[in-house]
Scaffold this active site. Sequence first.
Site, PDB file in Angstrom:
ATOM      1  N   LYS A  68     -31.524 -12.561  -5.679  1.00  0.00           N
ATOM      2  CA  LYS A  68     -31.700 -14.018  -5.668  1.00  0.00           C
ATOM      3  C   LYS A  68     -30.443 -14.669  -5.094  1.00  0.00           C
ATOM      4  O   LYS A  68     -29.325 -14.235  -5.405  1.00  0.00           O
ATOM      5  CB  LYS A  68     -31.957 -14.492  -7.106  1.00  0.00           C
ATOM      6  N   SER A 143     -37.385 -20.462 -11.111  1.00  0.00           N
ATOM      7  CA  SER A 143     -36.774 -20.649  -9.825  1.00  0.00           C
ATOM      8  C   SER A 143     -36.640 -19.370  -8.994  1.00  0.00           C
ATOM      9  O   SER A 143     -36.366 -19.463  -7.798  1.00  0.00           O
ATOM     10  CB  SER A 143     -35.390 -21.256 -10.007  1.00  0.00           C
ATOM     11  N   SER A 167     -36.817 -18.541 -15.498  1.00  0.00           N
ATOM     12  CA  SER A 167     -36.888 -18.359 -14.047  1.00  0.00           C
ATOM     13  C   SER A 167     -37.149 -16.950 -13.558  1.00  0.00           C
ATOM     14  O   SER A 167     -37.401 -16.763 -12.366  1.00  0.00           O
ATOM     15  CB  SER A 167     -35.613 -18.873 -13.389  1.00  0.00           C
TER      16      SER A 167
HETATM   17  N1  GLN Z   1     -37.561 -24.117 -14.954  1.00  0.00           N
HETATM   18  C1  GLN Z   1     -36.377 -24.185 -15.735  1.00  0.00           C
HETATM   19  C2  GLN Z   1     -35.465 -25.245 -15.196  1.00  0.00           C
HETATM   20  O1  GLN Z   1     -35.821 -25.873 -14.263  1.00  0.00           O
HETATM   21  C3  GLN Z   1     -35.710 -22.849 -15.783  1.00  0.00           C
HETATM   22  C4  GLN Z   1     -34.877 -22.552 -14.607  1.00  0.00           C
HETATM   23  C5  GLN Z   1     -34.180 -21.241 -14.716  1.00  0.00           C
HETATM   24  O2  GLN Z   1     -34.475 -20.425 -15.591  1.00  0.00           O
HETATM   25  N2  GLN Z   1     -33.203 -21.055 -13.859  1.00  0.00           N
HETATM   26  O3  GLN Z   1     -34.409 -25.490 -15.701  1.00  0.00           O
END
Ligand code: GLN
Length: 460
Positions: A68, A143, A167
């Site tokens: 990532k 994400s 994410s």
């Molecule tokens: N969807 C969550 C957020 O927007 C989690 C994001 C993540 O785990 N990096 O914060």
Amino acid sequence: MELHQLPVHILIDLIREGRTSPASVREYFARRIDQLNGDLNAFITVLDFARDDSGDGKPLAGVPVAVKDNISVAGVRLTCGSRMLENFEAVYDATAVARLKQAGAVIAGKTNLDEFAMGSSNEYSYFGAVKNPADPERVPGGSSGGSAAAVAAGMVPAALGSDTGGSVRQPASFCGIVGFKPSYGRISRWGLVAFASSLDQIGFLTRDVRDAALLYEITAGPDEHDATMIQSPPERVDFNMWNDRTPRVAVLSQSFSDSVAESIRDRIGEIASKLGAEKIEIPELEYAVPIYYIIAPAEASANLARYDGVRYGFRAEDVADAVDLYFRTRTQGFGPEVKRRIMIGTFVLSAGYQDEYFKRAQKGRRLLANKLGEVFERFDFVISPTTTTAAFRFGERTEDPISMYLSDYFTVIANLIGAPAISIPVHREGELPYGLQIMAAPRHDAELLSFAAAVEEKFV
Ligand code: GLN
């Protein structure tokens, strides 16, 4: 089966048995990326790894792993999906990346993500959204959507992601693969760009649970660069440990609420009864998303203060003075969701509001940890759906941030309490993918992986 349908542990068996070679596996996946990335947009940077034989002779020789793009790979662009870091090059390897390389893996490239890992759909990437390989009209989740899509489409057999509130698990659920977030403190955060430091953890997107365990065993364990790590060495995963012990399983009552899609409710109910799960009520879980969306932005607003255009990253031109430099750099360098988080974060930390928001959220976090601590005295595992729905369509939730935040309903719990959690695909034939989430008490990663492998064998 073709190579791109195989998990890492089978690929390395084939290589060991001489039925294929590290070079042909690398070339095969390099071609897959070349064919598919134009459509899916899973990678921001593709590396030239086909002829990289530096890992040959080691356990993961020939295995390309995608990373990532908020995790450092030395000498490679590290964008975080942001204009702010569009041309920034990482100067060292993240510990997880270094350990994978030591084991012989090659890094295939850097995968697309919501800007600074803030989002649940990948629509907030400066580099454009990723498509879900299961249905290109739909989001891959976020994400770590690029990592999930890359594995689901067979562009790589495995990928690293990061999981601050879901994410790794949520995109795994949407794309139909396995996503594992270890306990907080198991995988070094050295080289992972900080979003919310008390919640962030590197995790794995793989084709099956055994691969999640394999990558976990290679990367987990103390690292002098990360002071928040659990200091004891991680236990090895014994896949037979539940053979003669029946795990005590709880299923969250929220799994059957109206906000969960009907087919998911049914399927989780069916799995719960086959596992002999007892339904438990934790009404306080209603506060998990609000608590998360105070603490995560608060920490993010502090962590992102470093992007000021002075030392590195994007810098606005034609500025009047220093304050104007910060203002224009941050206005032009950050996208809308990151700005929203910074504003929420600075607000909940500001004098006068800190007690009302940030401190109350911290207390709520402690309360949730206590509640779940009691649950884990009676149960080994807590199950639920990973997500309340299958993948949604592009544009469906960007107008209403709250609906986007609610995508994280079941996943943020594990981050708030530091627990390990895994998503395994359990959708029925013909349905869009979705996952079953299994969560264990903090530090029980090995037990969780062992149980998840047994569940996978039964239901996938
Ligand atoms: N969807 C969550 C957020 O927007 C989690 C994001 C993540 O785990 N990096 O914060």
